[in-house]
Design an enzyme around this catalytic site. Structure first.
Site, PDB file in Angstrom:
ATOM      1  N   GLU A  51       0.871  -1.159   0.000  1.00  0.00           N
ATOM      2  CA  GLU A  51       0.000   0.000   0.000  1.00  0.00           C
ATOM      3  C   GLU A  51       0.920   1.224   0.000  1.00  0.00           C
ATOM      4  OE1 GLU A  51      -2.753   0.076   3.264  1.00  0.00           O
ATOM      5  OE2 GLU A  51      -3.695   1.922   2.551  1.00  0.00           O
ATOM      6  N   ARG A 282       4.624 -13.520   9.236  1.00  0.00           N
ATOM      7  CA  ARG A 282       5.257 -12.230   9.039  1.00  0.00           C
ATOM      8  C   ARG A 282       6.556 -12.181   9.821  1.00  0.00           C
ATOM      9  NH1 ARG A 282       1.900  -8.129   9.662  1.00  0.00           N
ATOM     10  NH2 ARG A 282       3.417  -6.624  10.363  1.00  0.00           N
ATOM     11  N   LYS A 292       3.817   0.130  10.229  1.00  0.00           N
ATOM     12  CA  LYS A 292       3.866   1.432   9.574  1.00  0.00           C
ATOM     13  C   LYS A 292       3.399   2.533  10.502  1.00  0.00           C
ATOM     14  CE  LYS A 292       3.027   0.160   4.851  1.00  0.00           C
ATOM     15  NZ  LYS A 292       1.885  -0.186   4.018  1.00  0.00           N
TER      16      LYS A 292
HETATM   17  P1  ATP Z   1       2.163  -2.774   8.310  1.00  0.00           P
HETATM   18  O1  ATP Z   1       1.501  -4.024   8.791  1.00  0.00           O
HETATM   19  O2  ATP Z   1       3.531  -2.557   8.824  1.00  0.00           O
HETATM   20  O3  ATP Z   1       1.317  -1.558   8.422  1.00  0.00           O
HETATM   21  P2  ATP Z   1       1.259  -3.504   5.808  1.00  0.00           P
HETATM   22  O4  ATP Z   1       1.129  -4.963   5.861  1.00  0.00           O
HETATM   23  O5  ATP Z   1       0.000  -2.744   5.990  1.00  0.00           O
HETATM   24  O6  ATP Z   1       2.376  -3.028   6.779  1.00  0.00           O
HETATM   25  P3  ATP Z   1       1.462  -3.413   3.030  1.00  0.00           P
HETATM   26  O7  ATP Z   1       1.937  -2.315   2.194  1.00  0.00           O
HETATM   27  O8  ATP Z   1       0.046  -3.782   2.993  1.00  0.00           O
HETATM   28  O9  ATP Z   1       1.914  -3.047   4.474  1.00  0.00           O
HETATM   29  O10 ATP Z   1       2.345  -4.710   2.816  1.00  0.00           O
HETATM   30  C1  ATP Z   1       2.715  -5.192   1.558  1.00  0.00           C
HETATM   31  C2  ATP Z   1       3.078  -6.643   1.670  1.00  0.00           C
HETATM   32  O11 ATP Z   1       4.114  -6.836   2.627  1.00  0.00           O
HETATM   33  C3  ATP Z   1       1.905  -7.472   2.109  1.00  0.00           C
HETATM   34  O12 ATP Z   1       1.825  -8.621   1.287  1.00  0.00           O
HETATM   35  C4  ATP Z   1       2.232  -7.860   3.506  1.00  0.00           C
HETATM   36  O13 ATP Z   1       1.715  -9.107   3.830  1.00  0.00           O
HETATM   37  C5  ATP Z   1       3.752  -7.861   3.508  1.00  0.00           C
HETATM   38  N1  ATP Z   1       4.262  -7.572   4.844  1.00  0.00           N
HETATM   39  C6  ATP Z   1       3.965  -6.511   5.615  1.00  0.00           C
HETATM   40  N2  ATP Z   1       4.572  -6.599   6.817  1.00  0.00           N
HETATM   41  C7  ATP Z   1       5.279  -7.759   6.795  1.00  0.00           C
HETATM   42  C8  ATP Z   1       6.128  -8.429   7.742  1.00  0.00           C
HETATM   43  N3  ATP Z   1       6.359  -7.919   8.967  1.00  0.00           N
HETATM   44  N4  ATP Z   1       6.693  -9.599   7.375  1.00  0.00           N
HETATM   45  C9  ATP Z   1       6.472 -10.101   6.144  1.00  0.00           C
HETATM   46  N5  ATP Z   1       5.686  -9.536   5.223  1.00  0.00           N
HETATM   47  C10 ATP Z   1       5.095  -8.371   5.527  1.00  0.00           C
END
Ligand code: ATP
Ligand code: MG
Length: 593
Positions: A51, A282, A292
């Site tokens: 995102e 994750r 984030k």
């Molecule tokens: P956050 O949870 O930190 O706000 P997010 O998951 O909302 O981050 P996205 O931009 O939606 O951020 O994430 C993009 C991709 O990265 C998604 O497929 C998500 O599953 C993966 N991702 C996010 N955080 C992790 C993590 N800690 N470990 C592995 N993959 C991750």
């Protein structure tokens, strides 16, 4: 959850696939099986769907390496898809940084750069189709009423008053929603699945909401926006993704993912074979936060010096810190991919960086806290070159000359007036080797007006120059580094340490509290800020060897005895030397502090 792993990958428990492979590569095994069965006719298409509402962090690196890596291993493709369905928080600045970070990690999406917003028109057409099939309806309840009829984890939901609205009426309302006739929140479009489902995600999930907001790509064309669960699976299917790999918190969303694209495929709207969602654990990393929301807070409230502050767990910061893409890939391979959540110790990441840098970083000399040393029996008008290897195990990296003279600098803590037992460095009467140069014996020292040691006096033995015949005949225990005072270059040395002083900032950690469509982002534990490491950044005025003055920004070195450093991308330029410490030579956190 608070079980931390230092090295070996965690094994998953037995899984829904009978031939579950080891955790470190269960996704590889699934893809191999699909390849063997011909499920997708030999195609492997994955995607990384960030995102664009923030900078990528170390957790994203795991996901990027996994998705691009699996595609590459199978001669497939990995798409970069910006999941831009929330106009309020997203922007091109983030898109740019995200794309750069993916490239920096060493991956390329080729022509496959997409946006969820590319599909707004078709997503909306599908929504009308769902309405026409009586599989969706416009709900006019208030958010509170909707919450009240939604049920709980233990109680089923109840149908609301608009659930049986005629398709014609819903369609009319949906079109007027799109036309901008209603204010935010007046209506939503919901799928009509099952209000009594034990899975809350299937209780008539909302798929469109009204939001009078400009979008960074579609401008004011839309005032209704599709939600993540609806958008994501359809985007995957439209792009003919085969393996849609996401983190575990989406496991309970998978039945909805399948429901949506199955109905559309039955209706002839989507082509089979359909993508399948697979979940992995994750990354949770100790001594930092990977959320984030918290990263935004750290930047916004000035706890760090911006998104690329080398202490941040973002990829832009990692680059500035001197972490390497290869180190991240090594780290990802070492931690493997599990199907249950665990914590990885920050030391595992630091070790991966050390191991990568150790193999290739040229060695250099820096004195962090200079103390003057005078060799009284060395002529004042003389100087000579000492020969030092650029890398102790890699002769092909060459050698360089270190100027030696009567006046040198050494580290302040390499001299002690009254040394404890077992101290093998300089002290009155003691002998050490000046690395790559001579053996010297300390003959005395001077203090300044405050009583601090200001100058150390030595005499050298001309027969002991390193690299000359017989030089090694005399052995001494201590070996200290030095620079010639007249040749050394002043440098700002920034020593970075872990951003938090405890493994689980805020005690509870923050895994699993993220939700794409959550509006009421309550702070689950503001106390994580209390755990900030106040000594995470120290700035020293040191000296470095002359050859470093010409380093370009972003060059990596090992400063002998001090760790790995990188010349700062922004602040290091001709006339100003600035080096950031990437990581120390040893893991000082594994010992009690
Ligand atoms: P956050 O949870 O930190 O706000 P997010 O998951 O909302 O981050 P996205 O931009 O939606 O951020 O994430 C993009 C991709 O990265 C998604 O497929 C998500 O599953 C993966 N991702 C996010 N955080 C992790 C993590 N800690 N470990 C592995 N993959 C991750
Ligand atoms: Mg998320």
């Amino acid at each position: 959850m608070n079980k931390t792993m230092r090295a070996a990958p965690q094994q998953s428990s037995a899984e829904d696939r009978p031939d579950a492979a080891p955790a470190s590569n269960f996704l590889r095994a699934i893809i191999a099986e699909d390849q063997a069965l011909g499920t997708y006719g030999g195609r492997v298409v994955t995607r990384f769907p960030p995102e664009p509402n923030g900078y990528l962090h170390f957790g994203h690196a795991k996901s990027i390496i996994l998705n691009f890596g699996l595609a590459a291993e199978n001669a497939g493709t990995c798409h970069l898809r910006f999941d831009d369905t929330n106009p309020l928080k997203e922007g091109v600045e983030f898109e740019q940084a995200i794309a750069e970070s993916v490239h920096w990690l060493g991956f390329d999406w080729g022509p496959h750069r997409y946006h969820a917003s590319d599909y707004y028109e078709v997503l909306y057409d599908f929504a009308e189709w769902f309405v026409a099939q009586r599989l969706a309806y416009v709900d006019s309840q208030t958010p509170e009423e909707m919450r009240a009829t939604r049920g709980t984890l233990t109680e089923p939901g109840r149908p609301g008053p608009w659930r049986d609205r005629s398709p014609a009426e819903s369609l009319d309302l949906l079109r007027r929603m799109r036309a901008g006739e209603f204010p935010d929140g007046a209506h939503v479009l919901r799928l009509r699945i099952d209000m009594a489902s034990p899975n809350i995600n299937l209780r008539d999930p909302t798929i469109y909401r009204i939001r009078h907001a400009s979008h960074h790509r579609t401008g004011d064309r839309w005032c209704i926006y599709p939600l993540y669960d609806y958008t994501h699976c359809i985007s995957d299917a439209l792009e003919r993704v085969t393996h849609s790999i996401c983190t575990l918190e989406f496991q309970d969303h998978r039945p909805l993912y399948d429901w949506i694209i199955e109905r559309l495929a039955e209706g002839g709207k989507l082509e089979r074979p359909l993508p399948h969602q697979h979940e992995f654990a994750r990354l949770n990393l100790t001594y930092t936060v990977l959320s984030k929301r918290r990263l935004i807070e750290l930047v916004r409230d000035g706890h760090v010096d911006g998104w690329d502050d080398p202490r941040m767990p973002t990829l832009v910061a990692a680059k500035r810190r001197g972490f390497t893409p290869e180190g991240f890939r090594l780290f990802a391979e070492r931690i493997g991919v599990a199907r249950s959540d665990s914590w990885i110790d920050m030391g595992v990441l630091e070790d991966a960086m050390r191991d990568d840098l150790n193999a290739r970083a040229p060695r250099r000399i820096a004195v962090l806290d200079p103390l003057k040393l005078v060799i009284d029996n060395y002529p004042a008008d003389r100087s000579e070159d000492c020969d030092a290897p650029n890398h102790p195990q890699r002769p092909e990296l060459g050698r360089r000359a270190l100027p030696f003279a009567r006046e040198l600098v050494i580290e302040r803590d390499d001299f002690m007036e009254t040394p404890p037992r077992g101290y093998f460095r300089l002290a009155p009467g003691a002998e050490v080797r000046l690395r790559y140069a001579y053996i010297v014996r300390c003959t005395g020292f001077e203090r300044d007006a405050d009583g601090r040691v200001a100058v150390v006096h030595c005499e050298y033995d001309p027969a002991t120059k390193s690299g000359t015949p017989g030089a090694e005949a005399r052995k001494v225990k201590g070996n200290v580094h030095w620079l010639a005072a007249a040749h050394a270059v002043p440098a700002e040395l920034r020593l970075y340490d872990r951003l938090f002083s405890v493994p689980f900032p805020g005690a509870q950690g923050d895994a699993g509290d993220e939700d794409h469509d959550r509006e009421d982002e309550q702070d689950a534990g503001a106390s994580y800020l209390d755990d900030l490491n106040r000594a995470s950044k120290r700035v020293l005025a040191g000296l470095v060897e002359p050859s470093l003055a010409g380093a370009a920004g972003g060059e990596r070195f090992q400063f002998e005895r001090h760790g790995y450093f990188v010349s700062d991308f922004h602040d290091h330029f001709p006339g100003r030397a600035v080096f950031n410490r990437t990581v120390s030579l040893r893991d000082s956190w594994s010992r009690p502090r």
